[in-house]
Design an enzyme around this catalytic site. Structure first.
Site, PDB file in Angstrom:
ATOM      1  N   CYS A  10       0.837  -1.211   0.000  1.00 53.54           N
ATOM      2  CA  CYS A  10       0.000   0.000   0.000  1.00 53.54           C
ATOM      3  C   CYS A  10       0.866   1.253   0.000  1.00 53.54           C
ATOM      4  CB  CYS A  10      -0.917   0.025   1.210  1.00 53.54           C
ATOM      5  SG  CYS A  10      -1.700   1.630   1.452  1.00 53.54           S
ATOM      6  N   VAL A  11       0.600   2.141  -0.939  1.00 48.69           N
ATOM      7  CA  VAL A  11       1.445   3.334  -1.102  1.00 48.69           C
ATOM      8  C   VAL A  11       1.367   4.270   0.094  1.00 48.69           C
ATOM      9  CG1 VAL A  11      -0.325   4.545  -2.471  1.00 48.69           C
ATOM     10  CG2 VAL A  11       2.055   5.258  -2.630  1.00 48.69           C
TER      11      VAL A  11
END
Lengths: 135, 130
Positions: B78-79
């Site tokens: 997840c960024v």
């Protein structure tokens, strides 16, 4: 797209102290764009996430509770709060923030998205979900 | 069966990434499909290539990289969670003026939409965490 699935986000932890509650809400906001059937459950210390009057000035962490109120705008209409968890912590529905949505099937009437339900009903909601994401 | 996996606790501190590795290996060996594993919360820290565990310990990141290569599992980090914790790929580092990146081979950084999509497209979503 394949058929709509029932997504249930289970919030079990207090809003501050760990990052789970904040990062859960981030998933919910992104997930709302996918046009699935979305519900949230608040159990155990998770009920504190919806408590009114949160003030985080003393801990240097952003108060993200106002973001819950935006969920209605994302067409999230089901925030289930477990009654027993509230009672065990000396809380009642009156202690919770308001989250409302506009019901398109009822002339856009404003309705509360918060539903206080019993532990047995929470269990049924979990059993009925296709995808359970627990935070 | 098509199985999606979510890892939500950090490596070495917590058993989640190890249990998930065992689970995915067993599921693939049993003929199931595991198209994607999603790393969230402190789980993103599995993806750093700078991890140096003692030689007589398992290397969690290298285990995942090898598994992904052999079975074409999509390892997605997840960024937003990764940026908070200092886990960057080359593009993210350049865009944000950072002088280094640390993502390991076989992992890619993307958005939370990939987690939701995994939930939609798989028969089961299995979470490893607290």
């Amino acid at each position: 797209m394949a058929k709509t699935k029932k997504f249930l986000y289970v919030n079990r932890k207090a809003p501050y102290g760990t990052i789970y509650a904040l990062e859960s809400l981030e998933v919910v906001l992104i997930g709302a764009a996918f046009e699935q059937d979305v519900a949230l459950a608040f159990v155990d210390d998770g009920v504190f996430q919806l408590a009114k009057g949160q003030n985080t000035d003393g801990i240097g962490v952003k108060n993200f509770s106002p973001t819950f109120r935006a969920l209605g705008d994302y067409d999230v209409q089901k925030l289930f709060v477990e009654r027993e968890s509230l009672e065990e912590r000396g809380l009642s529905e009156a202690d919770l923030i308001e989250v409302v949505y506009e019901d398109e099937d009822d002339d856009w009437a404003e309705k509360s998205a918060i539903h206080v339900v019993g532990r047995a009903e929470i269990a049924d909601i979990m059993a009925d979900a296709d995808v359970v994401l627990s935070f | 069966m098509k199985i999606g996996v979510l890892i939500s606790e950090g490596p070495y501190t917590h058993q989640a990434a190890d249990s998930a590795y065992k689970f995915v290996s067993a599921a693939l060996a049993a003929g199931h499909e595991v198209p994607r594993v999603f790393f969230y919360h402190d789980g993103v820290n599995v993806a750093t290539r700078l991890s140096l565990p003692p030689q007589d310990e398992r290397h969690i990141q290298q285990n995942w990289t090898a598994l992904a290569k052999e079975h074409e599992v999509d390892l997605v980090v997840c960024v937003a969670a990764a940026q908070r914790r200092g886990l960057l790929d080359e593009g993210e580092a350049n865009r944000n003026g950072k002088d280094a990146n640390n993502i390991a081979e076989g992992f890619r950084i993307s958005g939370l939409g990939q987690l939701i999509e995994m939930g939609i497209q798989t028969d089961r979503l299995v979470t490893f965490g607290d």
